[in-house]
Enzyme design. Sequence first.
Site, PDB file in Angstrom:
ATOM      1  N   HIS A   1     -77.828 -14.891  47.267  1.00  0.00           N
ATOM      2  CA  HIS A   1     -78.351 -16.128  47.812  1.00  0.00           C
ATOM      3  C   HIS A   1     -79.268 -15.791  48.980  1.00  0.00           C
ATOM      4  O   HIS A   1     -79.005 -14.850  49.736  1.00  0.00           O
ATOM      5  CB  HIS A   1     -77.197 -17.027  48.294  1.00  0.00           C
ATOM      6  CG  HIS A   1     -77.590 -18.454  48.528  1.00  0.00           C
ATOM      7  ND1 HIS A   1     -78.219 -18.856  49.680  1.00  0.00           N
ATOM      8  CD2 HIS A   1     -77.441 -19.565  47.759  1.00  0.00           C
ATOM      9  CE1 HIS A   1     -78.436 -20.164  49.614  1.00  0.00           C
ATOM     10  NE2 HIS A   1     -77.986 -20.619  48.461  1.00  0.00           N
TER      11      HIS A   1
ATOM     12  N   ASP B   1     -74.436 -21.727  41.940  1.00  0.00           N
ATOM     13  CA  ASP B   1     -75.268 -22.059  40.784  1.00  0.00           C
ATOM     14  C   ASP B   1     -74.752 -21.382  39.513  1.00  0.00           C
ATOM     15  O   ASP B   1     -74.898 -21.920  38.414  1.00  0.00           O
ATOM     16  CB  ASP B   1     -76.719 -21.640  41.037  1.00  0.00           C
ATOM     17  CG  ASP B   1     -77.344 -22.406  42.183  1.00  0.00           C
ATOM     18  OD1 ASP B   1     -77.235 -23.636  42.194  1.00  0.00           O
ATOM     19  OD2 ASP B   1     -77.918 -21.773  43.085  1.00  0.00           O
TER      20      ASP B   1
END
Length: 430
Positions: free
Chosen positions: A307, A365
């Site tokens: 991320h 995600d």
Amino acid sequence: MAETAEIILDGKSYPMPVFEGTENEKAIDINKLRDQTGYVTLDSGYKNTGATKSAITFLDGEEGILRYRGYPIEQLAEKSSFLEVAYLLIYGALPTEAQLKDFSSQITKHTLVHEDVRKIFDGFPSAAHPMAILSSLICALTAFYPESVSPDLSKEEIDLNVIRLMAKLPTIAAWTYKNQMGHPLNYPRNDMDYCSNFLHMMFSFPTEKYELNPVVVSALNKLLILHADHEQNCSTSTVRLVGSANASLYGSVSAGINALWGPLHGGANQEVVEMLEAIERDGGDTSKFIAKAKDKNDSFRLMGFGHRVYKNFDPRATIIKKAADEVLTALGLQDSPLLKIAKELEQAALTDEYFIQRKLYPNVDFYSGIIYKALGIPTEMFTVMFALGRLPGWIAQWKEMRENKEPIGRPRQIYVGEKERNYVPINERA
């Protein structure tokens, strides 16, 4: 004496105050830099620039911390409902039982949209992307509520627009899906809670009774909470920037939806599922693709790992991983080929030194895409689901910006084009 930073330009010193947030984040206040020195700062992508002071969300990427109004995301995801978290983000405190009941009741009363909205659906091409429809119809709410464009709304008027948007976006989102599928549209049900009502509008048919699965309702509730806000990201900054021009809440959120639509922002969970499906079509050999991911000369990338902000781990990932396991088990999909591939990739990321050293852990995600796929939601709708969760955060950020009377956003630039030159008549140009 307050702490200051010193900037030396052309042999002259300029003291700049240092601002410290409640979590000891420090920033050099350069509000007067251009006035005092004639200089501006250059920070492409605003990666080192604080554009505002906000009391909504605290995020520490190095330590893997995410808090809404001071409350750890782990506690909220375990104990709260999505509407309770929405109230917290928008109004700054957890609601009392009476406040939450009133907030929920007000939203329930406004879930219906004007019948003319149904006519607008007919004007979109059958292949229109759901995010194009969603952003268009949210912006169109300004036409149905023209008073919302006033820059001098009262607190009661702002609250009404907040309620309307929280109530109507799920209806519009579900209708967007139904329209794309060619199914009859479902009206909202006032006897259902927020998440159950959305699932009903998405998946029920007038020809048969729709049975809600409590595991699915719980997982959706958690997903929406985990996506509810995430500090000053691309779409949130867009909402604040558009709102700083005194644009309506509907127009500002519509702009945020378009920013979220960008594949570098909101499309990550869609890319996860597309990657898993591509691996399955190739034969399902995850070791082959792990090797490709390690090869710096190969363009293949593992989606849903690492991320930009979280340098340790994504605190939301642990929560949603458990929910993903529960949903897949409840739906009898725990042995699906796609899940097998996902688990093998996850195991590699958690045990392979290549991924550990680079801190490429599975993020939210990775798991949210798997849940949406299991629910039968088309990949093009994934970003719409993201927008549904992010809505209270966008509202809270817009509301905070208005209440703080922040100035209109006007970034500076460093011009690198041609110097002044004279106009050349067209017949004299080489």
